[in-house]
Design a protein around this motif. Structure first.
Motif, mmCIF file in Angstrom:
data_model
loop_
_atom_site.group_PDB
_atom_site.id
_atom_site.type_symbol
_atom_site.label_atom_id
_atom_site.label_comp_id
_atom_site.label_asym_id
_atom_site.label_seq_id
_atom_site.Cartn_x
_atom_site.Cartn_y
_atom_site.Cartn_z
ATOM 1 N N ASN A 106 0.380 -5.982 -3.351
ATOM 2 C CA ASN A 106 -0.976 -6.239 -2.857
ATOM 3 C C ASN A 106 -1.945 -6.533 -4.003
ATOM 4 O OD1 ASN A 106 -0.181 -5.803 -0.232
ATOM 5 N ND2 ASN A 106 -1.296 -3.884 0.034
ATOM 6 N N ALA A 110 -4.157 -9.819 -4.589
ATOM 7 C CA ALA A 110 -5.625 -9.739 -4.585
ATOM 8 C C ALA A 110 -6.246 -10.424 -5.801
ATOM 9 C CB ALA A 110 -6.058 -8.267 -4.550
ATOM 10 N N VAL A 256 -12.273 -5.174 -3.724
ATOM 11 C CA VAL A 256 -10.837 -5.447 -3.854
ATOM 12 C C VAL A 256 -10.078 -4.643 -2.796
ATOM 13 C CG1 VAL A 256 -8.854 -5.361 -5.431
ATOM 14 C CG2 VAL A 256 -11.115 -5.913 -6.317
ATOM 15 N N MET A 260 -7.657 -6.130 0.120
ATOM 16 C CA MET A 260 -6.252 -5.711 0.250
ATOM 17 C C MET A 260 -6.004 -5.073 1.619
ATOM 18 S SD MET A 260 -5.071 -4.409 -3.555
ATOM 19 C CE MET A 260 -6.245 -3.089 -3.711
#
Ligand code: PMP
Ligand code: GLU
Length: 398
Positions: A106, A110, A256, A260
């Motif tokens: 992930n 990102a 972030v 995610m």
């Protein structure tokens, strides 16, 4: 034949998992194989953690949770990060994933645009380059100096930075080399993040496994600026002997974490609800078992390094953390057995498995062909027996 996409065709399977699967299959077939392959604690998950899972099942906690994880777990992770790492995060900055490998997946998704370069300290854990490629990035291996325990320095990172560099991977305590970065070294790397506008993916999964007074420090705790540029990766697998439960997590800036979470909400959704309750117990409960596991690993580390040094032709770099040791086998290159010559770590590994029934991981998968990696997350008896076999294998080489 059905054709797979070029994106997937470019990905190599995990050699560590493949060797582990091979050793386990040989064992299941009744072959007496010693597995120094995959890094997985040989201890059972502590009883109070298993009990929490049973309680969760009995209480019917079997439904979807929020994609980012149960709020109670994200709160427990925040408390852990404050207690152990001096890091202050809020639950909306935490995303719970299916193991730290998924957390890394992930994180790269990102951060990376196609063609972005990511500096990977080398020798590296096998999954980093592939995870970076899956996100369209380009892994750039930055080789540490064997004289420095393979620890990649800030200067070495600095020399590898180009206008396309977007992020640095850190993994301290390190798999496979066992080094641990000091505060001073982390300060220098944190300065690079600022000077060159880079992000850091800091894999701290081995944080509790440190020896001889080595201390784990998170780069995110070095300064508020470093924290703003870092995605902290951690999980339950190693510290709590929970490899099969699949719980990892990220701590990152809120935007972030939000991105995610949206990404995860369309891919895996939440992590298994029962495992999440077990993780709350692991993070909030007593750490007696954790302490005794670390004490046991410390003894095994002494033992394995001694066994290596006592075997003619073999040497190692003494690890300060995690539960791996890189064993230098290059002095055996050119020798062979039954007409097969050892021309690198792959041949050594194959012949050792075939003739001595001992599984190790070839260093070529980590970018270090002179070495093989051993995991010493096995009993003392297994270590002794494994080295009895390795010694007689080495003696047979001609
Ligand atoms: N990072 C490192 C350096 C590892 O060695 C591992 C071990 N598999 C992981 C991440 C991922 O662990 P898991 O997915 O089991 O949480
Ligand atoms: N991290 C462990 C290892 O390096 C487990 C296997 C894997 O996930 O790669 O052996």
């Amino acid at each position: 034949m059905m054709k797979v996409s070029s994106r997937l065709a470019a990905i190599q399977g995990s050699v560590t998992l493949a060797i582990d699967a091979k050793a386990k299959a040989m064992k299941a077939a009744g072959i007496d194989v010693i597995g120094f392959g995959a890094g997985e604690p040989d201890f059972n998950t502590p009883a109070h953690i298993c009990q929490a899972a049973k309680d969760a099942l009995d209480q019917g906690k079997t439904r979807y949770t929020p994609a980012a994880g149960e709020p109670a777990l994200r709160k427990a992770i925040c408390s852990k990060l404050l207690r152990d790492n001096g890091l202050s995060y809020t639950p909306d900055q935490i995303v719970v994933n299916n193991g730290a490998k998924h957390s890394l997946f992930n994180a790269f998704q990102a951060l990376l645009e196609p063609g972005d370069e990511v500096l990977v300290p080398s020798p590296y854990w096998v999954s980093y380059p592939e995870l970076i490629k899956m996100a369209g990035g380009i892994p750039v291996a930055v080789m540490g100096d064997p004289e420095n325990g393979f620890k990649t320095t800030a200067l070495q990172f600095r020399n590898a930075i180009t206008p396309k560099t977007r992020a640095i991977v850190l993994n301290s305590p390190n798999n496979p080399n066992g080094y641990v970065y000091t505060r001073g070294e982390l300060e220098q790397i944190a300065q690079l993040l600022e000077d060159f506008d880079l992000y850091c993916v800091s894999d701290e999964i081995y944080e509790f496994l440190v020896y001889e007074g080595a201390e784990h420090i998170s780069i995110a705790s070095i300064s508020p600026q470093a924290k703003e540029r870092t995605i902290v990766i951690n999980g339950m697998s190693k510290a709590y002997a929970m490899t099969g439960w699949r719980i990892g997590y990220t701590a990152s800036p809120t935007n972030v974490a939000k991105a995610m979470t949206a990404f995860q909400s369309h891919s895996t959704s939440n992590v298994n609800s029962i495992a999440q309750y077990a993780a709350i117990a692991a993070l909030s409960g007593p750490d007696l078992e954790l302490r005794s596991m670390v004490a046991e690993f410390a003894k095994r580390r002494e033992c394995v390094c001694k066994l290596i040094e006592e075997t003619p032709g073999l040497s190692c770099i003494k690890p300060m953390g995690a539960f791996y040791v890189m064993m230098n086998v290059s002095s055996l290159f050119g020798k062979g057995i039954d007409g097969r010559v050892i021309d690198g770590s792959t041949a050594f590994t194959e012949l050792l498995l075939e003739h001595a029934k001992v599984a190790v991981v070839p260093g070529i998968g980590f970018g270090a062909d002179a070495f093989v990696r051993l995991s010493y997350a096995v009993s003392m008896e297994t270590l002794q027996e494994g080295f009895r076999r390795i010694r007689s294998f080495v003696e047979r080489l001609a």
